[in-house]
Design an enzyme around this catalytic site. Structure first.
Site, PDB file in Angstrom:
ATOM      1  N   ARG A 126      -0.849  13.588  16.294  1.00  0.00           N
ATOM      2  CA  ARG A 126      -0.320  14.926  16.577  1.00  0.00           C
ATOM      3  C   ARG A 126      -1.364  15.748  17.324  1.00  0.00           C
ATOM      4  NH1 ARG A 126       2.423  13.664  11.884  1.00  0.00           N
ATOM      5  NH2 ARG A 126       4.637  13.414  12.378  1.00  0.00           N
ATOM      6  N   ASP A 155       2.115   8.098  16.546  1.00  0.00           N
ATOM      7  CA  ASP A 155       3.272   8.839  16.047  1.00  0.00           C
ATOM      8  C   ASP A 155       4.059   9.302  17.270  1.00  0.00           C
ATOM      9  OD1 ASP A 155       5.008  10.584  14.411  1.00  0.00           O
ATOM     10  OD2 ASP A 155       3.460  10.308  12.884  1.00  0.00           O
ATOM     11  N   HIS A 205       9.110   7.329  13.720  1.00  0.00           N
ATOM     12  CA  HIS A 205       7.872   7.927  14.245  1.00  0.00           C
ATOM     13  C   HIS A 205       7.324   7.105  15.418  1.00  0.00           C
ATOM     14  CE1 HIS A 205       7.203  11.171  11.283  1.00  0.00           C
ATOM     15  NE2 HIS A 205       7.811  10.358  10.445  1.00  0.00           N
ATOM     16  N   GLU A 269      10.616   8.192   7.007  1.00  0.00           N
ATOM     17  CA  GLU A 269      11.430   9.081   7.841  1.00  0.00           C
ATOM     18  C   GLU A 269      12.032   8.380   9.062  1.00  0.00           C
ATOM     19  OE1 GLU A 269       9.344  13.344   6.928  1.00  0.00           O
ATOM     20  OE2 GLU A 269       8.296  12.096   8.375  1.00  0.00           O
ATOM     21  N   PHE A 367      -3.119  18.020   2.305  1.00  0.00           N
ATOM     22  CA  PHE A 367      -4.154  18.997   2.643  1.00  0.00           C
ATOM     23  C   PHE A 367      -3.810  19.778   3.918  1.00  0.00           C
ATOM     24  CE2 PHE A 367      -8.175  17.422   0.174  1.00  0.00           C
ATOM     25  CZ  PHE A 367      -7.436  17.408  -1.003  1.00  0.00           C
ATOM     26  N   THR A 417      -1.630  16.605  11.202  1.00  0.00           N
ATOM     27  CA  THR A 417      -2.277  17.585  12.080  1.00  0.00           C
ATOM     28  C   THR A 417      -1.342  18.229  13.105  1.00  0.00           C
ATOM     29  OG1 THR A 417      -2.998  15.827  13.596  1.00  0.00           O
ATOM     30  CG2 THR A 417      -4.526  16.428  11.822  1.00  0.00           C
TER      31      THR A 417
HETATM   32  C1  ACM Z   1       4.907  11.507   5.534  1.00  0.00           C
HETATM   33  O1  ACM Z   1       4.396  12.580   5.216  1.00  0.00           O
HETATM   34  N1  ACM Z   1       5.920  11.455   6.386  1.00  0.00           N
HETATM   35  C2  ACM Z   1       4.421  10.238   5.020  1.00  0.00           C
END
Ligand code: ACM
Ligand code: ZN
Length: 429
Positions: A126, A155, A205, A269, A367, A417
Site C-alpha cells: 500500500r 497487494d 488482493h 477477502e 497497529f 499501511t
Molecule cells: C487482513 O487484514 N485482510 C488480513
C-alpha cells in the site's frame, strides 16, 4: 526494576553496584557462530572484537530455545544459551540496559520466550518502504525481542518484489525491491535471530498481478493498479490452468529467494462474485465435483481447491503454508497454519481442528488502528481503537483446552499501511 521490555520471564537478581561497558567490548565466542555478534556490534558502532578472555564470555548451556542466562559482574559478563538466537537476545538485553549511556546493573537474568512466534507484519504494498527503512523496523523489533517479520510484499496497490521470470509484475508497479535488496534484508534479519515470512496474497488482493497479466482474471480485461484500499472483485481465476502455471513459476522464483520454510499465501477477502459468472470457474467446480452445502457455496469450495493446490505446490518445495482465517471456509488445506485476524474465533476453531495458529486478532493486534480516542491529534488512521492496555491484555489461549493451546504458536501485530505513507509514521504506530 530493570528497564527492559518485555520483562524477563525467568528470575532477576540484582545486587548493589554497576559496571560500564569498556570502550571496545571483547567477546569470547566459545562454540557460537560469529554471526550472533553482528547486531550487537552494529549497536555499539563496531566497537566489538572477539578475544580469548573477553569482557563477555559466551557459553553453550542446556537452556530453552532462544533462552539465555545473563550474569553481569564487576569483572565481566557471562552469557549462557543453547543457540545463537539465545545469545542474540542476551546481547540485546545488554544494549537495552546500557541505552542512553547507562552502566549495567550487577545482575543475573534468566529469560526465555513463552512463544516461538513473536511477529510483526509490515505492508510494503500500500505504501513502499525502502530496504533501509525495513531494516530500521527490524532494529525496532529486535529491541523488544520480536523474531518474525511477516513481509506483505504484494497487494492491489503494488507488486514490490522483482520477479525475473515474470517481469511485468514489478515493471507495472515501478517501485519495488530488487532481488539483491530482498537478500540483504533477509540476511540482516537472519543475524538478528529473525525469520522473514514472505506473503504472496492469493487469490484476492491480486490487482497488481492482474494489472500486469490481465489473462489471470476470469474475463481477462485490462485493469489498472489502484491507489485506494477496499476489496476488489477482480481476482485470480482458478478455473484456468494458466493461472496455476503462472503461480508455479512465480512461487518457484520467490521460494528461491527466501530460505525459511514458512510461506504465507494470504487467502483473505477474496470475493467469489466473478467466479459465479465465469464459465471456466464453473467448469472447474463441475470437474472437481465441488459441492455447496448449508454452510458453504460451491465457490467457497473453489477457493479451498485453489489454496490446497497452492499448498501442494509449496509443500513440494519443502514449505509449510500459512493463510488468513478465511481458509477455514470450506475444506482447509490439511497442514496449513491459520493466522486469525477477524478476531480470535478463527484461531480458536483452527486450534480445535488441530491446526497450528498465529493469533493476530484485529481487536488486539492491528497497529494501523487508532491508539488514542483523541483522534484529532493523531495521524489519520484506518479507524478502530486499540490502545496499549488492550494489546497487553491479549491472552492468545483464552477459551482453549491445554491440548488445543499447544497449537498457538504465538502472536503478531499487523501493520497495514493504506494510511501510513512514511517510515516515521510506521515507527510511530
Ligand atoms: C487482513 O487484514 N485482510 C488480513
Ligand atoms: Zn474464473
Amino acid at each position: 526494576m530493570l528497564n527492559l521490555i518485555p520483562a524477563p520471564r525467568g528470575s532477576v537478581h540484582m545486587q548493589e553496584g554497576s559496571v560500564k561497558l569498556p570502550e571496545t567490548v571483547t567477546v569470547s565466542l566459545g562454540d557460537f557462530a560469529p554471526w550472533c555478534l553482528e547486531a550487537f556490534a552494529a549497536r555499539l558502532d563496531g566497537h566489538v572484537e572477539t578475544a580469548e578472555n573477553g569482557f563477555i564470555t559466551l557459553k553453550k548451556a542446556d537452556i530453552a530455545k532462544e533462552g539465555y542466562k545473563l550474569t553481569v559482574t564487576k569483572d565481566g559478563i557471562t552469557v549462557e544459551a543453547a543457540d545463537e538466537s539465545g545469545a542474540v537476545w542476551a546481547l540485546t538485553t545488554v544494549t537495552e540496559l546500557t541505552a542512553e549511556g547507562e552502566a549495567l546493573p550487577i545482575v543475573t537474568i534468566e529469560d526465555a520466550p513463552h512463544y516461538g512466534h513473536r511477529g510483526l507484519s509490515l505492508d510494503c504494498s500500500r505504501h513502499f518502504f525502502t530496504a533501509d527503512e525495513v531494516k530500521k523496523v527490524i532494529d525496532q523489533m529486535t529491541r523488544v525481542k520480536l523474531n518474525v517479520l511477516h513481509w506483505h510484499l504484494v497487494d492491489d496497490q503494488g507488486w514490490r518484489i522483482e520477479c525475473k521470470t515474470l517481469p511485468l509484475l514489478h515493471e507495472t508497479t515501478g517501485t519495488y525491491y530488487t532481488q539483491e535488496e530482498i537478500r540483504s534484508v533477509i540476511e540482516y534479519a537472519r543475524v538478528r535471530g529473525m525469520e522473514i515470512i514472505p506473503e504472496i496474497d492469493m487469490p484476492g488482493h491480486t490487482r497488481s498481478m492482474i494489472a500486469a497479466y490481465p489473462h489471470l482474471s476470469c474475463f481477462g480485461e485490462k485493469t489498472e493498479l489502484c491507489q485506494f484500499g477496499g476489496i476488489f472483485e477482480k481476482i485470480l481465476c482458478p478455473g484456468k490452468d494458466e493461472t496455476f502455471e503462472f503461480i508455479e513459476k512465480l512461487l518457484t522464483e520467490v521460494c528461491a529467494l527466501f530460505p525459511d520454510d514458512r510461506f504465507h499465501i494470504g487467502g483473505d477477502e477474496a470475493p467469489r462474485t466473478r467466479w459465479e459468472k465465469c464459465p471456466k470457474c464453473q467448469a472447474r467446480i463441475r470437474t472437481e465435483k465441488l459441492k455447496a452445502d448449508k454452510n458453504h457455496t460451491a465457490e467457497d469450495r473453489l477457493q479451498s481447491y485453489c489454496m490446497t493446490r497452492i499448498e501442494k505446490l509449496l509443500n513440494s518445495k519443502g514449505r509449510q503454508i500459512i493463510g488468513w482465517d478465511e481458509i477455514l471456509e470450506g475444506d482447509v488445506a490439511p497442514n496449513a497454519t491459520v493466522m486469525s485476524w477477524r478476531g480470535s474465533a478463527g484461531g480458536i476453531k483452527a486450534a480445535q481442528l488441530g491446526h497450528d495458529v498465529i493469533m493476530t486478532p484485529n481487536d488486539y493486534c492491528y497497529f494501523d488502528y487508532y491508539q488514542s480516542e483523541d483522534t484529532r491529534h493523531e495521524p489519520f488512521a484506518i479507524g478502530g481503537f486499540v490502545p496499549l492496555e488492550k494489546v497487553y491484555s491479549l491472552n492468545p489461549t483464552a477459551s482453549l483446552t491445554e491440548e488445543q493451546a499447544k497449537h498457538i504458536l504465538g502472536t503478531q501485530a499487523n501493520l497495514w499501511t493504506e494510511y501510513i505513507p512514511t517510515s516515521e509514521q510506521v515507527e510511530y504506530m
